[in-house]
Design an enzyme around this catalytic site. Structure first.
Site, PDB file in Angstrom:
ATOM      1  NE  ARG A 232      -4.220  -1.616   1.858  1.00 58.11           N
ATOM      2  CZ  ARG A 232      -5.129  -1.984   2.724  1.00 58.11           C
ATOM      3  NH1 ARG A 232      -4.984  -1.681   4.001  1.00 58.11           N
ATOM      4  NH2 ARG A 232      -6.189  -2.639   2.335  1.00 58.11           N
TER       5      ARG A 232
ATOM      6  CE  LYS B  99     -21.220 -14.257   5.248  1.00 58.83           C
ATOM      7  NZ  LYS B  99     -21.619 -13.602   6.469  1.00 58.83           N
TER       8      LYS B  99
ATOM      9  N   GLY C  67      -9.685  -7.455  -1.418  1.00 60.44           N
ATOM     10  CA  GLY C  67      -9.960  -8.434  -0.384  1.00 60.44           C
ATOM     11  C   GLY C  67      -9.237  -9.745  -0.622  1.00 60.44           C
TER      12      GLY C  67
ATOM     13  N   GLY D  26     -13.905  -3.852   0.332  1.00 62.16           N
ATOM     14  CA  GLY D  26     -15.273  -3.333   0.423  1.00 62.16           C
ATOM     15  C   GLY D  26     -15.548  -2.275  -0.634  1.00 62.16           C
TER      16      GLY D  26
END
Ligand code: ADP
Ligand code: MG
Length: 398
Positions: free
Chosen positions: A37, A198, A351, A374
């Protein structure tokens, strides 16, 4: 179109740059375990310095919840950045106050200053207008390069943009170009590959992509509920009972639009999630009652790999199996390798998908690997991210 840092005359000006230096540390130490990063922000910082600007950097680290927390100060990050830039980096234990103002005022062209962890101040996450205004008073222009935090409306990601000329940094620009490209003008055919744990995390992205993508491929834990909805017995696999109807409707909707959904036709199963437990690959109609689906099967992996590699573009969010635990990483590896060597435009959501691609050493061979987990998911859902929305539009566009 969003204004970028190239649309501003920086000579002799001060740039307030929001970066995302929320890096991981080796547990209990001040050693940074992954500095990607920090490295990703270097082009923006170098560009600004090269244009004659002085650079005031601001980031959050962890969740100090509006209070100073000594272990979340930025010393190790400042040190690493200084090595990467091969330049001195000043550090003030202050962000909106007098120390920061004094240090910002005395910066020379090309000078670099780091403010302290911006989440030490409660005004940050509250997006307090006064706090944002005092941050803005440090600089002549604002550059947002923190895509990973752009889905949060905080003072340093959103509020401050209302007080200064507000532009995308080079990393932010790349994120918007590639993720926006998938939604607005993809090279077709466009396929979406969705996995991860999910269905409930992917409801909205499914909604956005059906009718838009030319094909949708499902893997990971979310495949279980889809298979159940199609009438298969899935044993002890992850199941979201309350979403079975949603999966049925989604399959019907997909069939009625031009976005066929492909589900696995074989899966890798085991009784426990443990490294190197006995596994087998079975057809989806032969899943035993005590078994869990932990990866897509070899036939499915080969077929997804071949079909995805032939697409014009592929957007991928969510691993195909429990990639953290070998051998359940195989399906993820096979599709990742196929995407890496294909000519398709390949856009990898952040992610755990980005993590698995990086772990396989394939990140450089993808067109774009998002730095936001996200944030990239929300972007693909079609939501407007507050940190992007607040940036200036280039005149004559929107
Ligand atoms: P991201 O972090 O990219 O948003 P998710 O959090 O949705 O992705 O999913 C990642 C997680 O999904 C991983 O931790 C992985 O172990 C888990 N996962 C993938 N396949 C399965 C499966 N078949 N059963 C249970 N968990 C799975
Ligand atoms: Mg996750």
């Amino acid at each position: 179109m969003k204004r970028t840092l190239r649309d501003f005359d920086w000579q002799g000006k001060r740039a307030l740059v929001r970066v995302d230096f929320n890096v991981p540390f080796e547990r209990g130490t001040t050693r940074i375990s992954d500095d990607v990063r920090i490295r990703e922000a270097v082009p923006t910082i170098d560009y600004l310095r090269g244009q004659g600007a002085s650079v005031i950097l601001c980031t959050h680290l962890g969740r100090p919840d509006g209070k100073r927390s000594p272990e979340l100060e930025l010393g190790p990050i400042v040190e690493r950045l200084s090595e990467l830039l091969d330049a001195a980096v000043g550090y003030v234990h202050d962000a909106p106050g007098d120390d920061a103002k004094a240090a910002a005022r005395t910066l020379n062209a090309g000078g670099v200053l780091m403010l302290d962890n911006i989440r030490f101040w409660p005004g940050e996450e509250a997006n307090d207008p006064e706090f944002a205004a005092s941050l803005a008073s440090l600089a002549d222009g604002y550059v947002n390069d923190a895509f990973g935090t752009a889905h949060r409306a905080h003072a340093s990601t959103e509020g401050v943009a209302h007080h200064l000329p507000a532009m995308a940094g080079l990393l932010m620009e790349k994120e918007i170009t590639f993720l926006g490209g998938v939604l607005e003008n993809p090279t077709r055919p466009l396929a979406a590959l969705l996995g991860g744990a999910k269905v409930s995390d992917k409801l909205q992205v499914l909604g956005r992509l059906i009718g838009h993508a030319d094909g949708l491929f499902v893997g990971g834990g979310m495949a279980g509920t889809f298979l159940k909805a199609q009438g298969y017995e899935i044993g002890a696999s992850l199941l979201e009972e309350n979403l079975i109807d949603f999966c049925t409707e989604t399959m019907e909707r997909a069939a009625a639009t031009s976005t066929p959904i492909t589900l696995p036709d074989d899966v890798v199963i085991a009784e426990r999630i443990e490294p190197n437990v006995p596994t087998s690959a079975v057809s989806i109609s032969d899943i035993p009652a005590d078994a869990m689906i932990l990866d897509i099967g070899p036939r499915t992996a080969a077929s997804y790999a071949e079909r995805l590699a032939a697409m014009g573009s592929v957007v991928w969010n969510g691993p195909m199996g429990v990639f953290e635990v070998p051998p359940f990483h195989e399906g993820t590896r096979i599709v990742a390798e196929a995407l890496a060597s294909s000519n398709a435009v390949t856009v990898i959501g952040g992610g755990s998908t980005a993590e698995s691609v990086a772990h396989l050493g394939l990140a450089k061979q993808m067109s774009h690997v998002s730095t936001g987990g996200g944030a990239s998911l929300e972007f693909l859902e079609g939501k407007e991210l507050p940190g992007v929305a607040a940036l200036d539009e280039v005149q004559g566009t929107h």
